[in-house]
Scaffold this motif. Structure first.
Motif, mmCIF file in Angstrom:
data_model
loop_
_atom_site.group_PDB
_atom_site.id
_atom_site.type_symbol
_atom_site.label_atom_id
_atom_site.label_comp_id
_atom_site.label_asym_id
_atom_site.label_seq_id
_atom_site.Cartn_x
_atom_site.Cartn_y
_atom_site.Cartn_z
ATOM 1 N N PHE A 140 20.120 -48.007 75.693
ATOM 2 C CA PHE A 140 19.639 -49.297 75.554
ATOM 3 C C PHE A 140 18.547 -49.688 76.510
ATOM 4 O O PHE A 140 17.417 -50.070 75.851
ATOM 5 C CB PHE A 140 20.727 -50.216 76.404
ATOM 6 N N LEU A 141 18.067 -48.773 77.369
ATOM 7 C CA LEU A 141 16.811 -48.884 78.274
ATOM 8 C C LEU A 141 15.818 -48.161 77.650
ATOM 9 O O LEU A 141 14.575 -48.565 77.351
ATOM 10 C CB LEU A 141 17.047 -48.023 79.457
ATOM 11 N N ALA A 142 16.085 -47.110 76.761
ATOM 12 C CA ALA A 142 15.136 -46.411 75.890
ATOM 13 C C ALA A 142 14.732 -47.498 74.823
ATOM 14 O O ALA A 142 13.511 -47.479 74.454
ATOM 15 C CB ALA A 142 15.547 -45.009 75.276
ATOM 16 N N GLU A 143 15.619 -47.907 74.292
ATOM 17 C CA GLU A 143 14.986 -48.926 73.055
ATOM 18 C C GLU A 143 14.112 -50.053 73.596
ATOM 19 O O GLU A 143 13.589 -50.665 72.882
ATOM 20 C CB GLU A 143 16.396 -49.551 72.497
ATOM 21 N N ARG A 144 14.259 -50.296 75.018
ATOM 22 C CA ARG A 144 13.409 -51.289 75.506
ATOM 23 C C ARG A 144 12.084 -50.874 76.128
ATOM 24 O O ARG A 144 11.223 -51.520 76.766
ATOM 25 C CB ARG A 144 14.074 -52.188 76.656
ATOM 26 N N GLY A 145 11.805 -49.397 75.656
ATOM 27 C CA GLY A 145 10.625 -48.963 75.999
ATOM 28 C C GLY A 145 10.337 -48.295 77.285
ATOM 29 O O GLY A 145 9.387 -47.406 77.840
ATOM 30 N N LEU A 146 11.566 -47.950 77.960
ATOM 31 C CA LEU A 146 11.411 -47.470 79.302
ATOM 32 C C LEU A 146 11.533 -45.746 79.408
ATOM 33 O O LEU A 146 11.518 -45.345 80.325
ATOM 34 C CB LEU A 146 12.815 -48.037 80.056
ATOM 35 N N THR A 147 11.165 -45.516 77.991
ATOM 36 C CA THR A 147 11.184 -43.863 78.208
ATOM 37 C C THR A 147 9.611 -43.514 77.539
ATOM 38 O O THR A 147 9.377 -42.364 77.428
ATOM 39 C CB THR A 147 12.191 -43.232 77.271
ATOM 40 N N GLN A 203 12.978 -61.721 70.503
ATOM 41 C CA GLN A 203 12.979 -61.145 69.328
ATOM 42 C C GLN A 203 11.506 -60.430 69.161
ATOM 43 O O GLN A 203 11.646 -59.291 68.639
ATOM 44 C CB GLN A 203 13.040 -62.216 68.001
ATOM 45 N N MET A 204 10.425 -61.026 69.578
ATOM 46 C CA MET A 204 9.190 -60.154 69.515
ATOM 47 C C MET A 204 9.024 -59.009 70.433
ATOM 48 O O MET A 204 8.677 -57.847 69.905
ATOM 49 C CB MET A 204 8.086 -61.113 69.860
ATOM 50 N N THR A 205 9.687 -59.076 71.546
ATOM 51 C CA THR A 205 9.832 -57.991 72.418
ATOM 52 C C THR A 205 10.608 -56.790 72.033
ATOM 53 O O THR A 205 10.172 -55.712 71.648
ATOM 54 C CB THR A 205 10.320 -58.353 73.785
ATOM 55 N N LEU A 206 11.745 -56.832 71.329
ATOM 56 C CA LEU A 206 12.415 -55.991 70.720
ATOM 57 C C LEU A 206 12.107 -55.512 69.648
ATOM 58 O O LEU A 206 12.112 -54.415 69.149
ATOM 59 C CB LEU A 206 14.018 -56.633 70.511
ATOM 60 N N SER A 207 11.414 -56.374 68.855
ATOM 61 C CA SER A 207 10.944 -55.673 67.365
ATOM 62 C C SER A 207 9.558 -54.817 67.745
ATOM 63 O O SER A 207 9.208 -54.001 66.801
ATOM 64 C CB SER A 207 10.200 -56.874 66.417
ATOM 65 N N ASN A 208 9.052 -54.849 68.779
ATOM 66 C CA ASN A 208 7.959 -54.010 69.287
ATOM 67 C C ASN A 208 8.303 -53.106 70.147
ATOM 68 O O ASN A 208 7.444 -52.149 70.711
ATOM 69 C CB ASN A 208 6.570 -54.796 69.885
ATOM 70 N N ALA A 209 9.375 -52.990 70.351
ATOM 71 C CA ALA A 209 9.988 -51.757 71.373
ATOM 72 C C ALA A 209 9.939 -50.450 70.704
ATOM 73 O O ALA A 209 9.858 -50.118 69.450
ATOM 74 C CB ALA A 209 11.595 -52.097 71.709
ATOM 75 N N PHE A 210 9.764 -49.434 71.778
ATOM 76 C CA PHE A 210 9.991 -48.284 71.255
ATOM 77 C C PHE A 210 11.201 -47.635 70.880
ATOM 78 O O PHE A 210 12.290 -48.145 71.339
ATOM 79 C CB PHE A 210 9.415 -47.379 72.625
ATOM 80 N N VAL A 211 11.534 -47.152 69.670
ATOM 81 C CA VAL A 211 12.678 -46.925 69.082
ATOM 82 C C VAL A 211 12.916 -45.536 68.956
ATOM 83 O O VAL A 211 12.030 -44.763 67.918
ATOM 84 C CB VAL A 211 12.938 -47.595 67.528
ATOM 85 N N PRO A 212 13.462 -44.950 69.620
ATOM 86 C CA PRO A 212 13.608 -43.144 69.787
ATOM 87 C C PRO A 212 14.049 -42.666 68.174
ATOM 88 O O PRO A 212 15.137 -43.163 67.701
ATOM 89 C CB PRO A 212 14.550 -42.997 70.766
ATOM 90 N N LEU A 213 13.321 -41.889 67.653
ATOM 91 C CA LEU A 213 13.956 -41.048 66.504
ATOM 92 C C LEU A 213 13.856 -42.277 65.289
ATOM 93 O O LEU A 213 14.265 -41.792 64.338
ATOM 94 C CB LEU A 213 15.048 -40.174 66.619
ATOM 95 N N ALA A 232 19.092 -41.363 74.951
ATOM 96 C CA ALA A 232 17.353 -41.929 74.535
ATOM 97 C C ALA A 232 16.982 -41.600 73.351
ATOM 98 O O ALA A 232 16.049 -42.534 72.895
ATOM 99 C CB ALA A 232 16.699 -40.844 75.776
ATOM 100 N N LEU A 233 17.367 -40.332 72.555
ATOM 101 C CA LEU A 233 16.690 -40.256 71.407
ATOM 102 C C LEU A 233 17.628 -41.037 70.150
ATOM 103 O O LEU A 233 16.701 -41.387 69.154
ATOM 104 C CB LEU A 233 16.908 -38.528 70.931
ATOM 105 N N TYR A 234 18.743 -41.336 70.493
ATOM 106 C CA TYR A 234 19.766 -41.996 69.400
ATOM 107 C C TYR A 234 19.515 -43.319 69.412
ATOM 108 O O TYR A 234 20.140 -44.005 68.613
ATOM 109 C CB TYR A 234 20.860 -41.467 69.415
ATOM 110 N N GLY A 235 19.509 -44.150 70.701
ATOM 111 C CA GLY A 235 19.581 -45.395 70.934
ATOM 112 C C GLY A 235 21.082 -45.572 71.658
ATOM 113 O O GLY A 235 21.839 -44.802 71.254
ATOM 114 N N TRP A 236 21.322 -46.811 71.918
ATOM 115 C CA TRP A 236 22.522 -47.085 72.391
ATOM 116 C C TRP A 236 23.887 -47.233 71.646
ATOM 117 O O TRP A 236 24.773 -46.540 71.840
ATOM 118 C CB TRP A 236 22.477 -48.533 73.251
#
Length: 193
Positions: A116-123, A3-13, A61-65
């Motif tokens: 999914f990968l972008a939401e986890r910070g991989l972009t 939960q902590m990792t996802l809440s700090n994740a990079f969220v495109p747009l 990548a921009l909209y999320g999964w």
């Protein structure tokens, strides 16, 4: 920890936090972007070279999964009812049973995976972002070629449905990563508070 990792994740747009009306507007813009990208085409048999995979990976990548996959499905729905949104201005149900059917079916999967990968910070890192985009392009080629194997056999699927698209996949992946990096640096793509 997750939960902590996802809440700090990079969220495109940051579209997940927007209203339904804003998300609907994003889907309309995304389907228009996909249509225009489809019209940029180099005719080849059995599948043309287009900017579709560039657009699909960018949408993911921009909209999320979730919204990325939904946007691609909406675009495919437009095509299915006959709107001229596919390569060469094509549309209609026949496109979903011909040689391009496997690639069309792969597009929402690719958008969702890249999202999914972008939401986890991989972009966030341009090199990792390029690898994510390339993975999306290769996934599309594998899924699309699996349908070509069914229609024409393995050799034709490889020589006509994968091999000619590999260089384009690398170039489109690099371009997508560069655009995402430019957007990230401009502040358009933000972190969740």
């Amino acid at each position: 920890m997750t939960q902590m990792t996802l809440s700090n994740a990079f969220v495109p747009l940051k579209l997940a936090d927007r209203s339904i009306a804003w998300k609907a507007f994003a889907v309309v813009i995304g389907t228009a972007f996909l249509a225009v990208s489809s019209w940029i085409s180099v005719p080849m048999f059995p599948v043309p070279v287009t900017m579709q995979t560039f657009a699909v990976t960018m949408i993911g990548a921009l909209y999320g999964w979730r919204l990325g996959g939904l946007t691609v499905l909406a675009w495919l729905g437009e095509a299915m009812i006959g709107m001229p949104v596919l390569s060469g201005g094509a549309g209609g149900f026949i496109q979903f049973v011909g040689p391009t059917a496997g690639y069309l079916a792969a597009f929402p999967v690719v958008a969702a995976v890249v999202g999914f990968l972008a939401e986890r910070g991989l972009t966030r890192n341009p090199f990792v972002s390029a690898a994510v985009m390339l993975f999306g392009n290769l996934l599309c080629l594998v899924l699309g070629a699996s349908w070509l194997v069914h229609l024409f056999g393995l050799e034709t699927a490889w020589t006509a449905g994968v091999l000619p698209f590999l260089i384009g996949a690398v170039l489109k992946s690099g371009l997508a990563a560069a655009v995402i990096e430019m957007l990230r640096r401009s502040g358009i793509m933000v972190r969740k508070p």
